[in-house]
Design an enzyme around this catalytic site. Structure first.
Site, PDB file in Angstrom:
ATOM      1  N   PHE A  24     -29.464  53.483  -9.697  1.00 16.16           N
ATOM      2  CA  PHE A  24     -28.027  53.570  -9.411  1.00 16.16           C
ATOM      3  C   PHE A  24     -27.731  53.255  -7.945  1.00 16.16           C
ATOM      4  O   PHE A  24     -26.803  52.513  -7.630  1.00 16.16           O
ATOM      5  CB  PHE A  24     -27.512  54.968  -9.733  1.00 16.16           C
ATOM      6  CG  PHE A  24     -27.436  55.266 -11.205  1.00 16.16           C
ATOM      7  CD1 PHE A  24     -26.422  54.732 -11.986  1.00 16.16           C
ATOM      8  CD2 PHE A  24     -28.364  56.091 -11.809  1.00 16.16           C
ATOM      9  CE1 PHE A  24     -26.339  55.002 -13.341  1.00 16.16           C
ATOM     10  CE2 PHE A  24     -28.289  56.373 -13.161  1.00 16.16           C
ATOM     11  CZ  PHE A  24     -27.273  55.835 -13.936  1.00 16.16           C
ATOM     12  N   GLU A 176     -30.996  68.865 -22.658  1.00 14.62           N
ATOM     13  CA  GLU A 176     -30.731  67.731 -23.554  1.00 14.62           C
ATOM     14  C   GLU A 176     -31.939  67.446 -24.451  1.00 14.62           C
ATOM     15  O   GLU A 176     -31.788  67.184 -25.648  1.00 14.62           O
ATOM     16  CB  GLU A 176     -30.341  66.503 -22.728  1.00 14.62           C
ATOM     17  CG  GLU A 176     -28.995  66.720 -22.056  1.00 14.62           C
ATOM     18  CD  GLU A 176     -28.514  65.605 -21.148  1.00 14.62           C
ATOM     19  OE1 GLU A 176     -27.352  65.671 -20.733  1.00 14.62           O
ATOM     20  OE2 GLU A 176     -29.270  64.679 -20.846  1.00 14.62           O
TER      21      GLU A 176
END
Ligand SMILES: Cc1cc2nc3c(=O)[nH]c(=O)nc-3n(C[C@H](O)[C@H](O)[C@H](O)COP(=O)(O)OP(=O)(O)OC[C@H]3O[C@@H](n4cnc5c(N)ncnc54)[C@H](O)[C@@H]3O)c2cc1C
Length: 431
Positions: A24, A176
């Site tokens: 990113f 998650e």
């Protein structure tokens, strides 16, 4: 045939900027630097950029690994920049030159380091050797193969056998992953492994802190815990790990957790290679920078994203801080080129989110806005699909995730690979 040479978007006398890391932060820096007319070269040890937030879906057989990575060359080409495959091993700041593992050397006017981080084991004996991580495409494929192989062995072993998955770390990745494993057990296994008793598959999440999802508000933390427990995950909070062995997680309180697959999703540390760069390092080996993201003691070397430990600005290791810091580092290069002083990074909090599974997620926005449940899950799904790189990836991920959440309980459809060799092979089956 016409020979094709270098095709750069920038003038040949423009400053040369090398960006290391196609995550990113690195990509945000490349886009900005190229827009400003610099000669930009992006270096990464892989030929692709990885969308880490969906790696757990690859690890739990819902997405293909190719769905979450995107060609670094395609990205640099779009910006008129150059890509070079290679692992950064050395920095000669005096002569402004970097060295790659394959011996390649490149000179720069400015250098932006955006190499991200990997797991921190906090000196827990056996943790690095006996657990699997989830930072790279390879990690995710290897983990999926180990998970699926354990389930196959459960079928071969017949009744009376159990399989234990232990996840260490109750941050977003741990939550998650635990939620997705529980979903795999409840929906896909029921359809794909009718011979296996679902009660013989145990999922334990171990967290040292008294709460899950530390950066979230207490009500959202408790919601996530209850959702996991409701999906059959054993959540152990305030639990310290003493040692990890090949088949056990030993706790500081004296308990032993049998564990066939241990997944380490705790802590962040700089890659080992960072120790050889000759730059100042702080906690976890991360590179120390001033508020303008210039590395301490360096005029022309910046660090951005997870690898940077910024003076007075304790940023979370998330996509938004990485994007904003990568862009900021690029702006500071521009300012220096124009003879202007650098400016400190001001972080704009856009909120955080984490998902537990189908129709269950938490979203925390600035100004106290908090959402949980189906609406939060739809927001999570939409944002992840939108921010994935590449139209093909978005479309395929949409199809695969829809398949996961709509049809798994009716006929399987789990993505499978090869049976990994005995031991903790981390190679993965390739796809
Ligand atoms: C499993 C998982 C789930 C996550 N989920 C979320 C989420 O839901 N939301 C969120 O906001 N954040 C999430 N994050 C965090 C987020 O992905 C990171 O904060 C972000 O990727 C950091 O960006 P970066 O550019 O600093 O580093 P990275 O994205 O890690 O990129 C670093 C790049 O540098 C390259 N590299 C490393 N060392 C070298 C070297 N020596 N030489 C050359 N190249 C090198 C790597 O190959 C990699 O491409 C998650 C992270 C993980 C691991």
């Amino acid at each position: 045939m016409r020979r094709r040479g270098r095709r750069w978007g920038a003038r040949s006398d423009a400053p040369r900027v090398i960006v290391v890391g196609a995550g990113f932060a690195g990509l945000a820096a490349v886009a900005e630097l190229a827009r400003a007319g610099m000669q930009v070269m992006l270096v990464d040890r892989n030929g692709y950029s990885t969308f880490q937030p969906l790696l757990y879906q690859v690890a739990t057989a819902g997405l293909n690994s190719g769905d979450v990575v995107y060609s670094a060359r395609a990205l640099t080409r779009k910006h008129g920049a150059r890509f070079r495959l290679g692992e950064l091993t050395g920095i000669d700041a005096v002569h402004r030159r970097i060295t790659l593992a394959d011996g390649g050397q490149f000179e720069y006017d400015y250098l932006v380091l955006a190499t991200g981080v990997s797991a921190a084991y906090y000196g827990v004996p056996g943790a690095a050797e006996n657990s699997l991580g989830l930072y790279t495409r390879k990690d995710a494929v290897a983990l999926r193969d180990h998970i699926m192989a354990r389930l196959e062995r459960l079928d071969i072993g017949g009744p009376g056998k159990d399989v234990n998955f232990t996840i260490v770390g109750g941050g977003a990745t741990g939550v998650e992953l635990a939620g997705a494993l529980a979903e795999l057990r409840e929906t896909a296994l029921d359809a794909a492994f009718p011979e296996v008793d679902l009660a013989s598959v145990h999922i334990t999440l171990v967290e040292m802190a008294p709460v899950l999802l530390a950066p979230f508000a207490p009500a959202l933390q408790e919601y996530a815990r209850q959702e996991l427990v409701g999906r059959g995950v054993e959540v152990r909070l305030s639990t310290e790990i003493r040692e990890v062995t090949g088949d056990c997680v030993l706790l500081a309180n004296g308990d032993d957790l049998p564990s066939d697959v241990t997944i380490w999703a705790a802590g962040v540390a700089a890659p080992d290679a960072a120790g050889r760069w000759g730059l100042p390092q702080g906690r976890g080996g991360r590179i120390l920078t001033g508020p303008d993201l210039r590395v301490h003691g360096q005029d022309r070397v910046f660090a951005a994203g997870d690898i940077a430990l910024v003076d007075g600005l304790p940023l979370p290791q998330l996509a938004q801080p990485a994007i904003q810091s990568g862009r900021h580092a690029a702006w500071q290069v521009e300012r220096l080129v124009k003879g202007r002083p650098t400016a400190p990074l001001v972080y704009h909090d856009k909120g955080i989110m984490a998902t537990v599974g189908r129709r269950s997620a938490v979203v925390q926005l600035p100004h106290g806005v908090r959402v949980r449940g189906t609406l939060a899950w739809l927001a999570w799904l939409g944002l992840h699909l939108v921010t994935l790189l590449g139209g093909r990836n978005r479309l395929v991920a949409l199809i695969n995730l829809s398949w996961r959440y709509v049809s798994w309980g009716h006929g399987g459809g789990v993505i499978v690979g090869d049976d990994p060799p005995a031991g903790l092979d981390r190679g993965g089956s390739g796809e």
